[in-house]
Design a protein around this motif. Structure first.
Motif, PDB file in Angstrom:
ATOM      1  N   ILE A   1      42.312 119.998  56.921  1.00 13.23           N
ATOM      2  CA  ILE A   1      41.347 120.192  55.835  1.00 13.23           C
ATOM      3  C   ILE A   1      40.220 121.118  56.297  1.00 13.23           C
ATOM      4  O   ILE A   1      39.820 122.053  55.585  1.00 13.23           O
ATOM      5  N   LYS A   2      39.720 120.883  57.513  1.00 12.44           N
ATOM      6  CA  LYS A   2      38.645 121.729  58.055  1.00 12.44           C
ATOM      7  C   LYS A   2      39.114 123.168  58.205  1.00 12.44           C
ATOM      8  O   LYS A   2      38.367 124.112  57.898  1.00 12.44           O
ATOM      9  N   ASN A   3      40.342 123.364  58.666  1.00 13.60           N
ATOM     10  CA  ASN A   3      40.859 124.711  58.864  1.00 13.60           C
ATOM     11  C   ASN A   3      41.110 125.433  57.540  1.00 13.60           C
ATOM     12  O   ASN A   3      40.914 126.656  57.442  1.00 13.60           O
ATOM     13  N   ILE A   4      41.553 124.697  56.530  1.00 14.94           N
ATOM     14  CA  ILE A   4      41.726 125.307  55.205  1.00 14.94           C
ATOM     15  C   ILE A   4      40.365 125.749  54.664  1.00 14.94           C
ATOM     16  O   ILE A   4      40.218 126.865  54.136  1.00 14.94           O
ATOM     17  N   ARG A   5      39.365 124.899  54.787  1.00 10.56           N
ATOM     18  CA  ARG A   5      38.018 125.261  54.338  1.00 10.56           C
ATOM     19  C   ARG A   5      37.505 126.489  55.094  1.00 10.56           C
ATOM     20  O   ARG A   5      36.876 127.374  54.510  1.00 10.56           O
ATOM     21  N   TYR A   6      37.799 126.551  56.380  1.00  5.00           N
ATOM     22  CA  TYR A   6      37.371 127.691  57.194  1.00  5.00           C
ATOM     23  C   TYR A   6      38.007 128.985  56.692  1.00  5.00           C
ATOM     24  O   TYR A   6      37.337 130.024  56.575  1.00  5.00           O
ATOM     25  N   CYS A   7      39.321 128.941  56.391  1.00  4.13           N
ATOM     26  CA  CYS A   7      40.018 130.131  55.894  1.00  4.13           C
ATOM     27  C   CYS A   7      39.445 130.581  54.551  1.00  4.13           C
ATOM     28  O   CYS A   7      39.308 131.793  54.293  1.00  4.13           O
ATOM     29  N   ILE A   8      39.113 129.618  53.692  1.00  7.84           N
ATOM     30  CA  ILE A   8      38.590 129.938  52.362  1.00  7.84           C
ATOM     31  C   ILE A   8      37.145 130.422  52.438  1.00  7.84           C
ATOM     32  O   ILE A   8      36.782 131.468  51.877  1.00  7.84           O
ATOM     33  N   GLN A   9      36.306 129.669  53.149  1.00  6.57           N
ATOM     34  CA  GLN A   9      34.867 129.929  53.116  1.00  6.57           C
ATOM     35  C   GLN A   9      34.410 130.999  54.100  1.00  6.57           C
ATOM     36  O   GLN A   9      33.501 131.777  53.795  1.00  6.57           O
ATOM     37  N   LYS A  10      35.015 131.051  55.280  1.00  7.40           N
ATOM     38  CA  LYS A  10      34.579 131.996  56.308  1.00  7.40           C
ATOM     39  C   LYS A  10      35.432 133.269  56.340  1.00  7.40           C
ATOM     40  O   LYS A  10      34.904 134.378  56.404  1.00  7.40           O
ATOM     41  N   LEU A  11      36.753 133.090  56.316  1.00  7.09           N
ATOM     42  CA  LEU A  11      37.626 134.258  56.364  1.00  7.09           C
ATOM     43  C   LEU A  11      37.802 134.915  55.000  1.00  7.09           C
ATOM     44  O   LEU A  11      38.250 136.063  54.920  1.00  7.09           O
ATOM     45  N   LYS A  12      37.484 134.157  53.926  1.00  3.96           N
ATOM     46  CA  LYS A  12      37.603 134.658  52.552  1.00  3.96           C
ATOM     47  C   LYS A  12      39.036 135.071  52.217  1.00  3.96           C
ATOM     48  O   LYS A  12      39.278 136.031  51.482  1.00  3.96           O
ATOM     49  N   ASN A  13      39.997 134.320  52.766  1.00  6.21           N
ATOM     50  CA  ASN A  13      41.405 134.619  52.559  1.00  6.21           C
ATOM     51  C   ASN A  13      42.023 133.700  51.516  1.00  6.21           C
ATOM     52  O   ASN A  13      41.571 132.560  51.335  1.00  6.21           O
ATOM     53  N   PRO A  14      43.104 134.142  50.849  1.00  6.14           N
ATOM     54  CA  PRO A  14      43.920 133.179  50.107  1.00  6.14           C
ATOM     55  C   PRO A  14      44.515 132.177  51.108  1.00  6.14           C
ATOM     56  O   PRO A  14      44.840 132.556  52.242  1.00  6.14           O
TER      57      PRO A  14
END
Length: 421
Positions: free
Chosen positions: A117-130
Motif C-alpha cells: 500500500i505504501k509503495n503504491i501511494r509512493y508511485c502515485i503521489q511521488k513518481l506521478k505514474n499510473p
C-alpha cells in the motif's frame, strides 16, 4: 525428496520496504518493442472509453487470464510507463534486478501487505505514474471474473486518482492455464475510466467496489461464441479435465480426463466434444453443460453445499517448497495439506523444525493455484508475511476444488460474522 539444508537465520527474505522507482527507459522501450509485434499478429484492438481528459497518475485495474495481459497493459498505458505489482514467483522467474528496473513492486498473495500500500501511494503521489493492479490476483480458471477483494475499493478511495478498468477479451481462450498452448487468436480490450478523481472523494467504499465489480464482469467463452472466434487447434481440450473434475452424468469426482478435442469420464464412460467455438457437446445423450463456465459454476455450488453441510474435507501428502525471497525455492520435504470448512492447514518441517501453518476461513479469501507449475506438478501457494509455502499435491486434479472451497469457506465465514454483528 532432498531437503534444502540451510539455517533459518541465513535465509534471505524479500525487501518489501524498498521503494520502487520509475521504469528504466531502455528496459521499458525493449518491453514495448517485444509486446507490439505479438499483439499486431493477433489483430489487437484497443477501445478507449471516457479517457479523453485522463492524465497520470491514475489507478488501472486489469482483468487477469494469461501472460498476454502484461503485453496489453504495456501498450494500453502509453505514452506513460506504469509501475505495477507482481508476486515473488515472477521475480524468481524473471530476476529481481530486471523486475525492479521495470518499476515492479513485489508482494505475496492473499495477505495484508502494508508495504505494498505504501509503495503504491509512493508511485502515485511521488513518481506521478499510473499504477497497474490485477485485483483478481491470479489467472481466471474458467474465463470468468474471479474473486475481487473488498480492499480494492478502499485503495481506490485512499489514492484519490481516476480509476481505470482494462477489460481484455480473448486472453483466456487463447491460452487457459489448464491448457498452456498459445492458440494465437484475436484479442481486444476496453480501457474505461469508471471513476473520476472527484468521484473518489464523494463515493463510498461500497459504491466504488460495486462499480469495479460491474465493469469487471466478463466471460471469455461467451465472448468467443458471440464473436465467432474460431479456435480449431487439435489439442484445444487438453487439460480441460483439470477444471471440469466432476462428472455431471454420474457425479464422480477426479475421474474425468481429456485429450485432443474430447473430454470424458473414466467412471461412467460418457464423452463430450469441444467445438471450435469453445462449446461442449455430448457424444451420446444429454449435453448437461454446453457452456464450460456453467459446468464449473455447478462444481462450485456442489462444494458450497459440502461446506454448508459441514461434510467438506480434504487431506493430501504434499511436497513442500518455500519462497522467502526472489532468489530460490527451499525444499522442505514432505508434509500434509488439510482443509476443513473452517481452516486451511499445512503440517511440515520448516528448515528442520516441525511447523504448522493455519489460515482460518475468514482470513484466507482466495487461493493461488497452479496447474503443473513449470512442469513440476499441480500446487497451491499459501503465504505468511515473510514466506510462501508451495505445496505440490499427490492427488490428481484436486486443486480446482480446493480453490473453490477456499472462496466459499471465506464467503460463509464473512456471512456468519455479519449476521452475528
Amino acid at each position: 525428496m532432498r531437503v534444502t539444508k540451510v539455517k533459518k537465520e541465513d535465509v534471505k527474505h524479500f525487501d518489501f520496504e524498498k521503494k520502487p522507482h520509475k521504469p528504466n527507459f531502455l528496459f521499458s522501450v525493449a518491453r514495448e518493442i517485444i509486446c507490439k509485434p505479438g499483439l499486431k499478429k493477433r489483430d489487437f484492438k484497443l477501445k478507449k472509453v471516457n479517457m479523453e481528459d485522463v492524465t497520470a497518475p491514475y489507478l488501472m485495474l486489469v482483468t487477469h487470464s494469461s501472460m498476454i495481459d502484461f503485453f496489453v497493459m504495456t501498450v494500453a498505458v502509453q505514452p506513460y510507463r506504469a509501475n505495477n505489482v507482481m508476486t515473488l514467483e515472477g521475480f524468481n522467474t524473471y530476476t529481481e534486478p530486471l523486475m525492479r528496473s521495470l518499476g515492479v513492486c513485489g508482494t505475496r498473495k492473499y495477505i495484508t501487505d502494508l508495504n505494498l500500500i505504501k509503495n503504491i501511494r509512493y508511485c502515485i503521489q511521488k513518481l506521478k505514474n499510473p499504477f497497474v493492479l490485477f485485483p483478481e490476483a491470479r489467472y481466471s480458471l474458467d474465463g470468468c471474473t474471479s474473486h475481487i477483494p473488498e480492499s480494492t475499493g478502499k485503495l481506490a478511495k485512499m489514492l484519490r486518482v481516476p480509476v481505470i478498468v482494462l477489460r481484455i477479451h480473448g486472453n483466456f481462450v487463447t491460452c487457459p492455464q489448464w491448457n498452456k498452448i498459445d492458440k494465437k487468436n484475436h484479442i481486444e480490450a476496453e480501457m474505461i475510466q469508471i471513476i473520476t478523481k472527484e468521484e473518489t472523494k464523494t463515493l463510498s467504499v461500497e459504491e466504488i467496489n460495486e462499480r469495479i465489480k460491474q465493469y469487471f464482469e466478463y466471460d471469455d467463452f461467451q465472448w468467443q461464441l458471440d464473436h465467432k472466434i474460431v479456435i480449431n487447434h487439435p489439442k484445444r481440450a487438453d487439460g480441460l479435465h483439470c477444471l471440469l473434475y466432476k462428472c455431471p452424468n454420474c457425479g464422480t469426482e477426479h475421474q474425468t480426463d481429456s485429450k485432443g478435442t474430447k473430454l470424458w469420464c473414466n467412471h461412467c464412460k460418457k464423452e463430450w466434444e469441444m467445438d471450435e467455438y469453445g462449446q461442449l457437446h455430448a457424444i451420446e445423450g444429454e449435453t448437461e453443460f454446453s457452456h464450460i463456465p456453467d459446468w464449473s459454476n455447478w462444481e462450485r455450488a456442489c462444494v458450497r453445499k459440502e461446506i454448508e453441510d459441514g461434510t467438506y474435507y480434504f487431506e493430501d501428502t504434499v511436497r513442500v517448497e518455500t519462497l522467502p525471497g526472489s532468489l530460490k525455492f527451499y525444499k522442505q520435504g514432505m508434509g500434509k495439506l488439510i482443509q476443513t470448512p473452517t481452516e486451511t492447514r499445512i503440517e511440515c518441517n520448516y528448515h528442520g523444525e516441525p511447523y504448522t501453518l493455519v489460515r482460518s476461513a475468514k482470513n484466507l479469501e482466495s487461493m493461488h493455484i497452479e496447474y503443473d507449475y513449470l512442469g513440476r506438478g499441480d500446487c497451491v501457494d499459501i503465504s505468511i508475511p515473510d514466506d510462501s509455502f508451495w505445496c505440490y499435491l499427490s492427488k490428481r486434479d484436486a486443486i480446482t476444488k480446493i480453490s473453490f472451497a477456499t472462496e466459499e469457506m471465506y464467503y460463509l465465514a464473512v456471512s456468519k460474522s455479519a449476521r452475528k454483528s
